[in-house]
Write a protein that holds these residues in place. Structure first.
Motif, PDB file in Angstrom:
ATOM      1  N   ASP A 132       0.825  -1.196   0.000  1.00 11.09           N
ATOM      2  CA  ASP A 132       0.000   0.000   0.000  1.00 11.09           C
ATOM      3  C   ASP A 132       0.865   1.253   0.000  1.00 11.09           C
ATOM      4  O   ASP A 132       1.998   1.234   0.470  1.00 11.09           O
ATOM      5  CB  ASP A 132      -0.878   0.020   1.258  1.00 11.09           C
ATOM      6  CG  ASP A 132      -2.170  -0.730   1.037  1.00 11.09           C
ATOM      7  OD1 ASP A 132      -2.701  -0.640  -0.081  1.00 11.09           O
ATOM      8  OD2 ASP A 132      -2.632  -1.406   1.956  1.00 11.09           O
ATOM      9  N   VAL A 133       0.308   2.339  -0.512  1.00  4.70           N
ATOM     10  CA  VAL A 133       1.078   3.579  -0.682  1.00  4.70           C
ATOM     11  C   VAL A 133       1.791   4.026   0.594  1.00  4.70           C
ATOM     12  O   VAL A 133       2.980   4.322   0.585  1.00  4.70           O
ATOM     13  CB  VAL A 133       0.154   4.715  -1.165  1.00  4.70           C
ATOM     14  CG1 VAL A 133       0.948   5.984  -1.364  1.00  4.70           C
ATOM     15  CG2 VAL A 133      -0.518   4.332  -2.453  1.00  4.70           C
ATOM     16  N   SER A 134       1.051   4.050   1.719  1.00  2.00           N
ATOM     17  CA  SER A 134       1.663   4.598   2.929  1.00  2.00           C
ATOM     18  C   SER A 134       2.794   3.699   3.426  1.00  2.00           C
ATOM     19  O   SER A 134       3.721   4.153   4.074  1.00  2.00           O
ATOM     20  CB  SER A 134       0.606   4.800   4.014  1.00  2.00           C
ATOM     21  OG  SER A 134       0.164   3.571   4.518  1.00  2.00           O
ATOM     22  N   VAL A 135       2.714   2.411   3.127  1.00  3.01           N
ATOM     23  CA  VAL A 135       3.733   1.469   3.570  1.00  3.01           C
ATOM     24  C   VAL A 135       4.880   1.409   2.557  1.00  3.01           C
ATOM     25  O   VAL A 135       6.040   1.233   2.914  1.00  3.01           O
ATOM     26  CB  VAL A 135       3.086   0.082   3.759  1.00  3.01           C
ATOM     27  CG1 VAL A 135       4.107  -0.937   4.168  1.00  3.01           C
ATOM     28  CG2 VAL A 135       1.970   0.155   4.791  1.00  3.01           C
ATOM     29  N   GLN A 136       4.532   1.605   1.292  1.00  2.00           N
ATOM     30  CA  GLN A 136       5.522   1.614   0.219  1.00  2.00           C
ATOM     31  C   GLN A 136       6.621   2.637   0.502  1.00  2.00           C
ATOM     32  O   GLN A 136       7.814   2.353   0.355  1.00  2.00           O
ATOM     33  CB  GLN A 136       4.773   1.968  -1.065  1.00  2.00           C
ATOM     34  CG  GLN A 136       5.610   2.052  -2.297  1.00  2.00           C
ATOM     35  CD  GLN A 136       4.744   2.391  -3.509  1.00  2.00           C
ATOM     36  OE1 GLN A 136       3.690   1.805  -3.709  1.00  2.00           O
ATOM     37  NE2 GLN A 136       5.167   3.326  -4.309  1.00  2.00           N
ATOM     38  N   ALA A 137       6.216   3.828   0.965  1.00  2.00           N
ATOM     39  CA  ALA A 137       7.193   4.875   1.257  1.00  2.00           C
ATOM     40  C   ALA A 137       8.153   4.428   2.358  1.00  2.00           C
ATOM     41  O   ALA A 137       9.345   4.702   2.305  1.00  2.00           O
ATOM     42  CB  ALA A 137       6.475   6.155   1.668  1.00  2.00           C
ATOM     43  N   GLN A 138       7.623   3.691   3.334  1.00  2.00           N
ATOM     44  CA  GLN A 138       8.486   3.210   4.421  1.00  2.00           C
ATOM     45  C   GLN A 138       9.568   2.275   3.888  1.00  2.00           C
ATOM     46  O   GLN A 138      10.736   2.359   4.279  1.00  2.00           O
ATOM     47  CB  GLN A 138       7.654   2.454   5.470  1.00  2.00           C
ATOM     48  CG  GLN A 138       6.646   3.326   6.217  1.00  2.00           C
ATOM     49  CD  GLN A 138       5.710   2.501   7.099  1.00  2.00           C
ATOM     50  OE1 GLN A 138       5.776   1.273   7.116  1.00  2.00           O
ATOM     51  NE2 GLN A 138       4.833   3.167   7.824  1.00  2.00           N
TER      52      GLN A 138
END
Lengths: 363, 340
Positions: free
Chosen positions: B189-195
């Motif tokens: 997911d997008v928010s986790v991808q950045a991590q």
């Protein structure tokens, strides 16, 4: 003119199609869905409300587990029961609550007037029937056409969605098509009976970008021709920005923000929307330092935190956020069309206008 | 990033035979990778982008030597890795590791996190003596941002992003010099991808790793890469640094690809000019003659030029891009700005 089974609102029927007298096709109010599992009850949707007008594109944006696909299934009436149950709310199509309609009447709406494109075209199509047969099924069952006429209509429909050599390929099987072509076949099935509402669940996620652009362009054309309302369910912030009119952002089974597309991207008001927009790497930003990310993980639906479901990840959280009931979705002042956000601090000066979309930054 | 070349691929080719009939007669070949050459410097990230079926994952598998190439060579630290046998090859495998796309299927559900991350040490015991392994695994978990106490948990107890961190921990367990990341964030997911993207960048700074970053998401690739190679039907069509590819592309395929990526900004949607490509990617079993992109090329050409595209295979040459030159495989390469 005909009365619906609730006996209240008269439905105008035109050419097998219900007509929305005020242009409002769909109105979902306080929808609640829960999944009863062995581990407990997961409240997948908690009071979701939105509407859809003619010709409009509404995007429902959310990450996995946010309840966006379940919302679509509940509207279509294809929720797996058990374990899923609609426990409250209403889904009004042309003023008639679909949830209280008898199955038989609902069947005339499903597929013909509200239809759906599924994410994974390969698993949504039946591998043992030719694609032409599967598309023609729409005409045979809903319109009672004979095989020859139905097939004839199918060929012209396949041409509509620009499948090359449609007449020769009508007898081919799904595995003989590429991903983009299969998606077109799904679209052909979904638009076969000129639906008033098309729900597209991640229609382009499995596709390459060049094909993605072709499919979105096709959907747009169809919409312009027939005045169809489109509900686009996706997690792709890029696709949403290019096609949506309004956006509903979902988090842990709730709507957290609902706004016009331009306003949402330029001035997000809910901290989750802000975080989401910041964390997307963009094509027009250079190789940067650290990508802003939302700390932590989405909550487990079986063990929801008290208060606002986003508060453990929120950088603006205050004591009020961690207790009591979640903040309601409230209308913000001074916007037309209306915009909504569900956050206790939405009027707070620290939070207001602090979401900086990346385009404002220079790396 | 240093000037030292750590990995050099030259004219890599991988054909898969197509077998038909009862006697499994070979009737043709899928040309998955067809003459790919590039260099990877120490501590650098090379992004590889392209649509499905362009051969980018096969390239990753060749660099891991999970596949033997049909022809060509990969020089790693001065030796051709396809010539190595036995213990020399085993030693080299420590230096090139991989992180897979799907964190749900690439971790054995019956093994604990400690066993998964520590398994490389069973195969290469010289890296960490038995007594120190548990401590080493915990250090790795800490390094990738997981709780070291969770060493005895199983993969299903973690979310997708956390699982991908486990995959990264396993990938760096043997202190590799090169880490091949095959679509490491596309399932997240997008928010986790950045991590996870941030984690990869942090590890590169701390450990001096070189990455081959294979992905179809052009925005993520731009964010993480120093240089980018664009592939189409088994060939690199354009390669250059991040700025050259994204700001001054000269190959019509790169230009179409960039223009097709939706930008998450509704105010830009009318100002961006989109180049629509007709049709699908042709089959790699029967690629077009001459330039492989000529069947979908959108650029206006004279009939003579079209004939050249159809008959002559374009090689990678330095073409002017307005501010310098970079490699592009088009007979009529021409820079185009403002695509992103």
């Amino acid at each position: 003119m005909k009365k619906n089974s609730n006996g209240t609102v008269p439905i105008i029927v035109d050419n097998n199609r219900w007509v929305a007298t005020d242009g409002r096709l769909l109105e979902v109010e306080d929808l609640e869905v829960e999944f009863r599992t062995r581990e407990g009850i997961a409240r997948a949707i908690n009071g979701v409300s939105f509407y859809l007008d003619q010709k409009e594109t509404l995007a429902i944006l959310g990450e996995s587990g946010s309840g966006k696909s379940v919302t679509a299934q509940a509207i279509m009436g294809i929720l797996d029961t058990p374990p899923g149950y609609v426990t409250g709310g209403s889904v009004k199509y042309c003023g008639v609550d679909l949830l209280t309609l008898p199955d038989k009447e609902r069947q005339t709406v499903r597929g013909a007037q509200i239809s759906m494109i599924f994410q994974d075209a390969l698993s949504a199509l039946n591998p043992v029937f030719p694609v032409g047969w599967q598309i023609a099924e729409m005409f045979r069952i809903h319109r009672g056409m004979n095989k020859v006429d139905a097939l004839e209509r199918t060929v012209s429909l396949m041409e509509r969605v620009r499948i090359p050599a449609a007449r020769e390929r009508v007898d081919s099987y799904p595995h003989q098509f590429s991903g983009g072509m299969r998606q077109r076949i799904m679209i052909a099935m979904a638009i076969a009976l000129v639906p008033a509402i098309l729900i597209a669940v991640e229609p382009t996620t499995a596709l390459d970008v060049t094909v993605q652009a072709q499919i979105m362009d096709l959907l747009k054309q169809l919409q312009e021709e027939s005045g169809m309302g489109l509900i686009l369910i996706t997690h792709d912030l890029g696709v949403v920005a290019t096609v949506a009119d309004r956006i509903a952002v979902m988090y842990a089974g709730r709507l957290v923000e609902l706004a016009d597309v331009i306003e949402l991207y330029s001035d997000p008001r809910h901290p989750y929307t802000m975080g989401l927009l910041e964390s997307v790497p963009r094509l027009d930003t250079r190789r940067g330092e650290t990508l802003p990310s939302i700390k932590g993980l989405p909550p487990n639906l079986l063990a929801m935190p008290a208060g606002c479901p986003f508060h453990p990840r929120c950088r603006f959280a205050i004591d009020q956020c961690a207790t009591g009931s979640p903040p309601p979705l409230e209308s913000l002042e001074g916007y037309k069309p209306e915009r909504f956000a569900a956050c206790w601090r939405v009027g707070d000066s620290e939070l207001a206008h602090s979401g900086h979309p990346q385009s404002g930054e220079v790396n | 990033m240093s000037e030292k070349v750590i990995l050099q691929a030259s004219e890599l080719v991988k054909y898969y035979p197509i077998k038909t009939g009862v006697i499994r007669h070979v009737t043709g070949h899928v040309r998955a990778v067809d003459g790919v050459s590039f260099e990877l410097h120490q501590g650098e990230t090379l992004g590889v982008v392209g649509e499905s079926g362009c051969g980018k994952s096969t390239l990753g598998r060749l660099l891991m030597r999970l596949e033997e190439p049909t022809s060509g060579s990969v020089m790693f630290d001065g030796t051709d890795m396809y010539d190595l046998r036995g213990s020399a090859m085993r030693k080299l495998r420590r230096d090139i590791q991989i992180v897979f796309q799907d964190p749900y299927t690439s971790l054995n559900p019956r093994m604990t996190v400690g066993d998964i991350v520590g398994e490389p040490y069973d195969i290469h015991p010289e890296v960490a003596p038995k007594g120190s392994r548990r401590k080493r695994v915990q250090e790795l978990l800490d390094l990738v941002g997981l709780n070291p106490e969770h060493i005895n948990r199983y993969p299903h107890q973690f979310s997708g992003g956390q699982r991908q961190r486990i995959g990264v921990a396993r990938g760096i367990a043997l202190n590799p010099k090169v880490l091949i990341c095959d679509e490491p964030v596309s399932a997240l997911d997008v928010s986790v991808q950045a991590q996870v993207v941030n984690l990869l960048e942090k590890l590169q700074d701390e450990l001096g790793l070189a990455y081959i970053f294979i992905a179809h998401d052009l925005a993520v690739v731009r964010h993480i890469s120093d240089r980018v190679a664009v592939m189409y039907l088994g060939k690199i069509v354009e390669i250059g640094n991040e700025e050259e590819i994204y700001e001054r592309p000269t190959h019509p395929y790169t230009q179409a690809l960039l223009s097709a990526v939706p930008v998450p900004d509704p105010e830009l949607k009318d100002s961006r000019e989109q180049i629509f490509l007709a049709g699908d990617v042709p089959s790699p079993a029967n690629p077009p003659s001459g330039c492989r992109f000529h069947t979908r090329c959108w650029r206006e050409r004279t009939d003579d030029q079209k004939t050249e595209c159809k008959t002559v295979i374009p090689e990678l040459y330095e073409h002017a891009d307005g501010s310098g030159t970079h490699l592009s495989a088009c007979h009529f390469a021409k820079v185009r700005y403002n695509l992103v």
